[in-house]
Design a protein around this motif. Sequence first.
Motif, PDB file in Angstrom:
ATOM      1  N   ARG A  34     -49.721 -40.584  27.545  1.00 28.17           N
ATOM      2  CA  ARG A  34     -50.721 -39.561  27.855  1.00 28.17           C
ATOM      3  C   ARG A  34     -50.368 -38.884  29.174  1.00 28.17           C
ATOM      4  N   TYR A  35     -50.924 -37.695  29.374  1.00 31.76           N
ATOM      5  CA  TYR A  35     -50.757 -36.993  30.645  1.00 31.76           C
ATOM      6  C   TYR A  35     -52.132 -36.651  31.181  1.00 31.76           C
ATOM      7  N   VAL A  36     -52.398 -37.069  32.398  1.00 35.67           N
ATOM      8  CA  VAL A  36     -53.682 -36.797  33.032  1.00 35.67           C
ATOM      9  C   VAL A  36     -53.521 -35.568  33.920  1.00 35.67           C
ATOM     10  N   GLY A  37     -54.097 -34.465  33.486  1.00 36.89           N
ATOM     11  CA  GLY A  37     -53.989 -33.240  34.258  1.00 36.89           C
ATOM     12  C   GLY A  37     -53.870 -32.040  33.347  1.00 36.89           C
ATOM     13  N   SER A  38     -53.492 -30.906  33.939  1.00 36.35           N
ATOM     14  CA  SER A  38     -53.323 -29.660  33.202  1.00 36.35           C
ATOM     15  C   SER A  38     -51.957 -29.078  33.538  1.00 36.35           C
ATOM     16  N   TYR A  39     -51.173 -28.767  32.525  1.00 37.15           N
ATOM     17  CA  TYR A  39     -49.843 -28.205  32.768  1.00 37.15           C
ATOM     18  C   TYR A  39     -49.932 -26.908  33.583  1.00 37.15           C
ATOM     19  N   ASN A  40     -50.840 -26.044  33.192  1.00 41.70           N
ATOM     20  CA  ASN A  40     -50.925 -24.740  33.852  1.00 41.70           C
ATOM     21  C   ASN A  40     -51.447 -24.840  35.282  1.00 41.70           C
ATOM     22  N   ARG A  41     -52.356 -25.777  35.534  1.00 38.03           N
ATOM     23  CA  ARG A  41     -52.871 -25.937  36.903  1.00 38.03           C
ATOM     24  C   ARG A  41     -51.905 -26.731  37.786  1.00 38.03           C
ATOM     25  N   ASP A  42     -51.302 -27.751  37.216  1.00 40.41           N
ATOM     26  CA  ASP A  42     -50.437 -28.627  38.013  1.00 40.41           C
ATOM     27  C   ASP A  42     -49.077 -27.994  38.315  1.00 40.41           C
ATOM     28  N   PHE A  43     -48.647 -27.088  37.436  1.00 43.82           N
ATOM     29  CA  PHE A  43     -47.328 -26.475  37.612  1.00 43.82           C
ATOM     30  C   PHE A  43     -47.473 -24.951  37.614  1.00 43.82           C
ATOM     31  N   ASN A  44     -48.063 -24.453  38.682  1.00 44.91           N
ATOM     32  CA  ASN A  44     -48.384 -23.027  38.766  1.00 44.91           C
ATOM     33  C   ASN A  44     -47.746 -22.341  39.964  1.00 44.91           C
ATOM     34  N   ASP A  45     -46.627 -22.889  40.463  1.00 45.49           N
ATOM     35  CA  ASP A  45     -45.925 -22.255  41.588  1.00 45.49           C
ATOM     36  C   ASP A  45     -45.332 -20.926  41.130  1.00 45.49           C
ATOM     37  N   LEU A  46     -45.767 -19.841  41.742  1.00 46.70           N
ATOM     38  CA  LEU A  46     -45.359 -18.505  41.328  1.00 46.70           C
ATOM     39  C   LEU A  46     -43.928 -18.192  41.738  1.00 46.70           C
ATOM     40  N   ASN A  47     -43.389 -17.133  41.147  1.00 52.73           N
ATOM     41  CA  ASN A  47     -41.996 -16.748  41.395  1.00 52.73           C
ATOM     42  C   ASN A  47     -41.736 -16.508  42.881  1.00 52.73           C
ATOM     43  N   GLU A  48     -42.736 -15.941  43.580  1.00 51.72           N
ATOM     44  CA  GLU A  48     -42.543 -15.649  45.002  1.00 51.72           C
ATOM     45  C   GLU A  48     -42.269 -16.923  45.801  1.00 51.72           C
ATOM     46  N   VAL A  49     -42.939 -18.010  45.439  1.00 47.03           N
ATOM     47  CA  VAL A  49     -42.746 -19.286  46.132  1.00 47.03           C
ATOM     48  C   VAL A  49     -41.354 -19.835  45.862  1.00 47.03           C
ATOM     49  N   HIS A  50     -40.950 -19.804  44.594  1.00 49.41           N
ATOM     50  CA  HIS A  50     -39.603 -20.246  44.222  1.00 49.41           C
ATOM     51  C   HIS A  50     -38.549 -19.408  44.955  1.00 49.41           C
ATOM     52  N   LEU A  51     -38.787 -18.093  44.966  1.00 47.93           N
ATOM     53  CA  LEU A  51     -37.812 -17.155  45.526  1.00 47.93           C
ATOM     54  C   LEU A  51     -37.621 -17.354  47.021  1.00 47.93           C
ATOM     55  N   LEU A  52     -38.703 -17.539  47.750  1.00 47.59           N
ATOM     56  CA  LEU A  52     -38.611 -17.724  49.201  1.00 47.59           C
ATOM     57  C   LEU A  52     -37.799 -18.965  49.551  1.00 47.59           C
ATOM     58  N   GLU A  53     -38.044 -20.057  48.836  1.00 51.07           N
ATOM     59  CA  GLU A  53     -37.290 -21.287  49.094  1.00 51.07           C
ATOM     60  C   GLU A  53     -35.841 -21.141  48.663  1.00 51.07           C
ATOM     61  N   ALA A  54     -35.616 -20.471  47.545  1.00 55.10           N
ATOM     62  CA  ALA A  54     -34.255 -20.260  47.059  1.00 55.10           C
ATOM     63  C   ALA A  54     -33.443 -19.429  48.055  1.00 55.10           C
ATOM     64  N   GLN A  55     -34.054 -18.391  48.585  1.00 58.70           N
ATOM     65  CA  GLN A  55     -33.369 -17.549  49.566  1.00 58.70           C
ATOM     66  C   GLN A  55     -33.107 -18.298  50.867  1.00 58.70           C
ATOM     67  N   ARG A  56     -33.993 -19.221  51.198  1.00 58.87           N
ATOM     68  CA  ARG A  56     -33.866 -19.965  52.453  1.00 58.87           C
ATOM     69  C   ARG A  56     -32.736 -20.989  52.410  1.00 58.87           C
ATOM     70  N   ILE A  57     -32.571 -21.673  51.274  1.00 56.79           N
ATOM     71  CA  ILE A  57     -31.612 -22.788  51.251  1.00 56.79           C
ATOM     72  C   ILE A  57     -30.431 -22.566  50.306  1.00 56.79           C
ATOM     73  N   GLY A  58     -30.490 -21.503  49.502  1.00 59.33           N
ATOM     74  CA  GLY A  58     -29.460 -21.321  48.483  1.00 59.33           C
ATOM     75  C   GLY A  58     -28.265 -20.495  48.929  1.00 59.33           C
ATOM     76  N   VAL A  59     -27.371 -20.236  47.981  1.00 58.15           N
ATOM     77  CA  VAL A  59     -26.190 -19.414  48.233  1.00 58.15           C
ATOM     78  C   VAL A  59     -26.561 -17.944  48.066  1.00 58.15           C
ATOM     79  N   LYS A  60     -25.680 -17.064  48.480  1.00 61.38           N
ATOM     80  CA  LYS A  60     -25.898 -15.641  48.256  1.00 61.38           C
ATOM     81  C   LYS A  60     -25.682 -15.347  46.778  1.00 61.38           C
TER      82      LYS A  60
END
Length: 217
Positions: A34-60
């Motif tokens: 079983r899974y206790v929680g909500s997929y959409n609520r628990d995993f709702n990090d928007l593209n902007e959040v992913h992008l900022l971290e990717a730009q900070r630590i990733g390659v060009k």
Amino acid sequence: MKNLASIFVFLVCMAWLMFFSACKEKRGEMKTIRYVGSYNRDFNDLNEVHLLEAQRIGVKPLASREAAGHAAKKMVEIESNKVYEVEELTYSIPFLIPEAAELLESIGRNFRDSLKNLNAPEYKVLVTSVTRTEADVKKLRRRNLNASPNSAHRYGTTFDVSWKRFLKIDDKDPVNVEPEKLKMVLASVLKDLKKQNLCYVKHERKQGCFHITVRNK
């Protein structure tokens, strides 16, 4: 002679039955998944959040696959192994920065360990998309207009793992686990890693995957 042959066949059959019974007893009865929680609520990090971290630590971002050779020195190639399977990639290349590769390894390993703890058959997660060059992004957008032109996938920090499909390790195992149940196990693994601030995760409903970006604390 016929009696001896019959006895031999009987003993062989009994040995096989005992072997399979022992294997079944060793694994034990599968526990409730079983899974206790909500997929959409628990995993709702928007593209902007992913992008900022990717730009900070990733390659060009890479212009093309031909330009990937030089950037690959800062990344590691990922290949199918005991804990995850890399599908045939159409719009991305199998390279990630070391931190992202380690995260993917942890996801695959924790997923299989969780299945063992549940006395379930072993499966591997499927990696469906990895690092995209600028040329890959353009090709993808011709096929899917919803694909972001400013994707975190361009920085070697981000990958997608399917929640619809999984690879069973032992096809001879008569016990199967429904994809929805396996999704619950995978979601539990990702939720735990998110709590440790090791990644950002977006539940992609249309694409049938978890969109994951490594975090560097």
